[in-house]
Design a protein around this motif. Sequence first.
Motif, short mmCIF file in Angstrom:
data_model
loop_
_atom_site.label_atom_id
_atom_site.label_comp_id
_atom_site.label_asym_id
_atom_site.label_seq_id
_atom_site.Cartn_x
_atom_site.Cartn_y
_atom_site.Cartn_z
N GLN A 270 0.82 -1.21 0.00
CA GLN A 270 0.00 0.00 0.00
C GLN A 270 0.85 1.26 0.00
N VAL A 271 0.25 2.34 -0.46
CA VAL A 271 0.88 3.64 -0.42
C VAL A 271 0.64 4.25 0.96
N ASN A 272 1.52 5.15 1.36
CA ASN A 272 1.42 5.77 2.69
C ASN A 272 0.04 6.37 2.91
N ASP A 273 -0.40 7.16 1.98
CA ASP A 273 -1.70 7.83 2.06
C ASP A 273 -2.65 7.12 1.10
N ALA A 274 -3.62 6.42 1.65
CA ALA A 274 -4.52 5.61 0.81
C ALA A 274 -5.24 6.45 -0.23
N ASN A 275 -5.51 7.71 0.10
CA ASN A 275 -6.19 8.59 -0.85
C ASN A 275 -5.22 9.26 -1.83
N ASN A 276 -3.93 9.09 -1.58
CA ASN A 276 -2.89 9.67 -2.43
C ASN A 276 -3.15 11.17 -2.64
N THR A 277 -3.41 11.85 -1.54
CA THR A 277 -3.84 13.25 -1.58
C THR A 277 -2.82 14.15 -2.28
N TYR A 278 -1.55 13.93 -1.98
CA TYR A 278 -0.51 14.87 -2.41
C TYR A 278 0.20 14.45 -3.69
N ASP A 279 -0.13 13.25 -4.20
CA ASP A 279 0.51 12.77 -5.44
C ASP A 279 2.03 12.93 -5.34
N VAL A 280 2.63 12.35 -4.32
CA VAL A 280 4.06 12.50 -4.04
C VAL A 280 4.87 11.89 -5.18
N ARG A 281 5.83 12.67 -5.69
CA ARG A 281 6.57 12.23 -6.88
C ARG A 281 7.84 13.06 -7.03
N LYS A 282 8.69 12.61 -7.95
CA LYS A 282 9.94 13.33 -8.21
C LYS A 282 10.29 13.23 -9.69
N ASP A 283 10.77 14.34 -10.25
CA ASP A 283 11.31 14.38 -11.61
C ASP A 283 12.77 14.81 -11.54
N ILE A 284 13.63 14.06 -12.22
CA ILE A 284 15.06 14.32 -12.21
C ILE A 284 15.55 14.36 -13.66
N GLU A 285 16.39 15.33 -13.96
CA GLU A 285 17.06 15.38 -15.25
C GLU A 285 18.50 15.84 -15.01
N GLN A 286 19.46 15.04 -15.49
CA GLN A 286 20.86 15.34 -15.22
C GLN A 286 21.69 15.08 -16.48
N THR A 287 22.57 16.04 -16.79
CA THR A 287 23.53 15.91 -17.88
C THR A 287 24.93 16.14 -17.31
N GLN A 288 25.85 15.29 -17.71
CA GLN A 288 27.21 15.40 -17.17
C GLN A 288 28.21 15.01 -18.25
N THR A 289 29.31 15.74 -18.34
CA THR A 289 30.36 15.41 -19.28
C THR A 289 31.71 15.70 -18.65
N GLY A 290 32.71 14.96 -19.07
CA GLY A 290 34.04 15.15 -18.50
C GLY A 290 35.11 14.52 -19.35
N VAL A 291 36.34 14.95 -19.13
CA VAL A 291 37.50 14.46 -19.88
C VAL A 291 38.60 14.08 -18.88
N THR A 292 39.22 12.93 -19.11
CA THR A 292 40.43 12.56 -18.37
C THR A 292 41.58 12.41 -19.36
N TRP A 293 42.77 12.83 -18.95
CA TRP A 293 43.95 12.79 -19.80
C TRP A 293 45.14 12.35 -18.96
N SER A 294 45.85 11.35 -19.42
CA SER A 294 47.06 10.91 -18.75
C SER A 294 48.18 10.83 -19.77
N LYS A 295 49.39 11.24 -19.35
CA LYS A 295 50.53 11.26 -20.27
C LYS A 295 51.81 10.94 -19.51
N PRO A 296 52.51 9.86 -19.91
CA PRO A 296 53.83 9.61 -19.35
C PRO A 296 54.86 10.51 -20.04
N LEU A 297 55.55 11.36 -19.27
CA LEU A 297 56.57 12.23 -19.84
C LEU A 297 57.83 11.45 -20.18
N ASN A 298 58.15 10.49 -19.31
CA ASN A 298 59.26 9.56 -19.52
C ASN A 298 59.04 8.39 -18.57
N ASP A 299 60.07 7.61 -18.31
CA ASP A 299 59.91 6.45 -17.44
C ASP A 299 59.62 6.82 -16.00
#
Length: 730
Positions: A270-299
């Motif tokens: 069952q739902v917390n509120d049987a009448n579902n008075t508040y229509d509890v809900r969530k909307d999420i939207e996420q965008t993420q971007t990134g770059v990693t770079w590794s470089k050996p200069l020498n040994d």
Amino acid sequence: MPFWKINLLYGCVAMSMGLNSSLLWAAEPDTQQPVQLPTIKVEATRTDTSYLQTPASVFRVDAPEQMQSTQVNLTELVKGIPSLQLNNRENYAQDLQLSMRGFGARSTFGVRGIRLYVDGIPATMPDGQGQTSNIDLSSLDHLEVLTGPFSSLYGNSSGGTILTTSKEGQGKDSIEMSYAGGSHNKNRAGIVLQGGSKHANEPSYVISSSYFDTDGYRDHSDARKVLNNAKLTWDLDDGSKINWITNYVKIHANDPQGLDKTQWQQNPRQVNDANNTYDVRKDIEQTQTGVTWSKPLNDQHELYLMGYWGNRQVTQYQSIPKGRVGEENGKPIYSGQASPKQAGGVIDFDRNYYGADFRWTGKELLPNTILSAGVAFDMMDEDRKGYKNFNDVGQFGVKGELRRNEDNSLWNIDPYLQASWQFLPTWRVDTGLRYSNVHYKSKDHFTSGPDEYGTINGDDSGKHDYSKLLPSIALSWQVIPELLAYVSYAKGFETPTFTEMAYRPDGSGGFNFALDASSSDTYELGLKSQNQLGDFTLAVFQTKTKDDIVSAGSVDGRATFRKADKTLREGVELTWNKALWRDLVINASYGYLDATFDANVPEKKDDGKILASAIPSGNLIPGIAKQRAYAAVAWKPNTGFYGGVDAQYNDKIYVNDTNTEAAPSYTTVSAYTGYLWTLNDWNMNAYARVDNMLDKNYIGSVIVNDGNGRFYEPADGRNWGAGIKVTKQF
């Protein structure tokens, strides 16, 4: 450390040394064959060592070749790690409940106190709040779970660290299409495109997209999720490597909320509120971007650079009542959203976050040493608003009048050092030092004049700074090639998140900047062994925390927090895995965690009203299972039929500081089977599984200190899933 734990450690050392000695010397020299064990590199500690040589509690989980589940939640993949308590709320509006050695157990949603990384990009904000929803299991290669003292290398809120790594494109171009379905009209469709680079300086690629929806186990728990993930990898002629990762997730999920014990026993769906008075809900939207770079200069010298940017937007409708104003002794008594200081029943924020990490590593600048120095920068700013969850005509579950409007920002610049020195052939010391600092600022744009009782919502702007120097050190001894013993220590640091400071326990407006950061001291003794009887780990640990951030109660969707002067976590963790015969593999683990308040916590009052109960010293910290165990047997060939069965045991979990109620202990059993078929450039994988085979009615997670007594989030009963995945190479 208690005497019994020292005896246990000494006994296991003696047993492991004796065991390995018998393996080394039992056979005649001319008949004994060396056993070639796999070398597994560990990335989490940044020491370029193998799993057996790493003086820390670190576990690697590889994504299975076979399709065994719907690939939506981490709980499908990450099992049997004794330090990690990962609970599925069956509530996609609140994410998984994740804690490590007790850190993070207070969270009512999302992840607290544990650092999350996806392909080197933080999935945790600078304040310590993170989410697992953007981790794409269909393109996952492996993940590492790091706990114990070494986690402090990652700075604030690193009671543990989880690092996930996506696959890199390899070989021929290919397309993978999959579909999985199951109980409660659960559906997931996915597509993965991948290919290796054909020429130098050209990228390999993995591009993944999926759509998931479900009606949910409980009433009003349906959800929809879109997840896209892309990774491009360049291996350049000069030896450098570049990864570009982009991720997008969009979720709409209804929230059935927690139940009290009577509701759970009567009908867990069952739902917390049987009448579902508040229509509890969530909307999420996420965008993420990134770059990693590794470089050996020498040994001897190597450089690493990471930069990222992201945007997260959340709108959440809560079940906070409209409220009213009463009067007692000439003073107003507010309930619900009636007070001018109440922030409303709808949370709406738009958050940008970005940062960078630059690191230099030097090898053999001094004999048998590795040195690293770096600096990490993270920044977050958000536009946060709050609204009434009703309109002028009394309709609930809609966005009404504005009640909160503020700009929040926080940033950190953390310099760090790390060194590893093998000062004797079988002895090594690893040490680190990080200066962690977090700076909060809030600008309040919403004020209101006095109501008929003179109550006003004033300017609640403010700022606060936290900082701590975090040293760590580990001493390890390679007793024999198959056995490592180590001892380690580190200081940890955890600030409250913006969400945890968002509300004051007394109900007044503005941020709770009086909430201090916590600091901890962790000690660990450990053993690791790889031999013919399998892989073994043992860890005995103790963590003492000052000013621990604990729940001060949750009423009408508003969680508040306070500090506990002292808490104590002590425990033992054991794991074993072994390839028994051909493709038959067994895994087992056991974790014991005694997490207690180590000093009395006084009750919290305001105008004679008790806001939070007193906590006597010795009470168990809620949300944490004292004992957990896991065992699994699987048949995992490269092709043909595969299958497995696993069982998990969780001890009871107290739901409040006073330890007057608890979610009972439970044991669940799951099984799966499938067939993997390969022909030329085609590959097909079909599976079916049953979870909770015994149809156990149990609590999947708890809402700590809920003021309405609705502590319990029931788990799914017996449920099934099935799916198929087809891959074609070109």
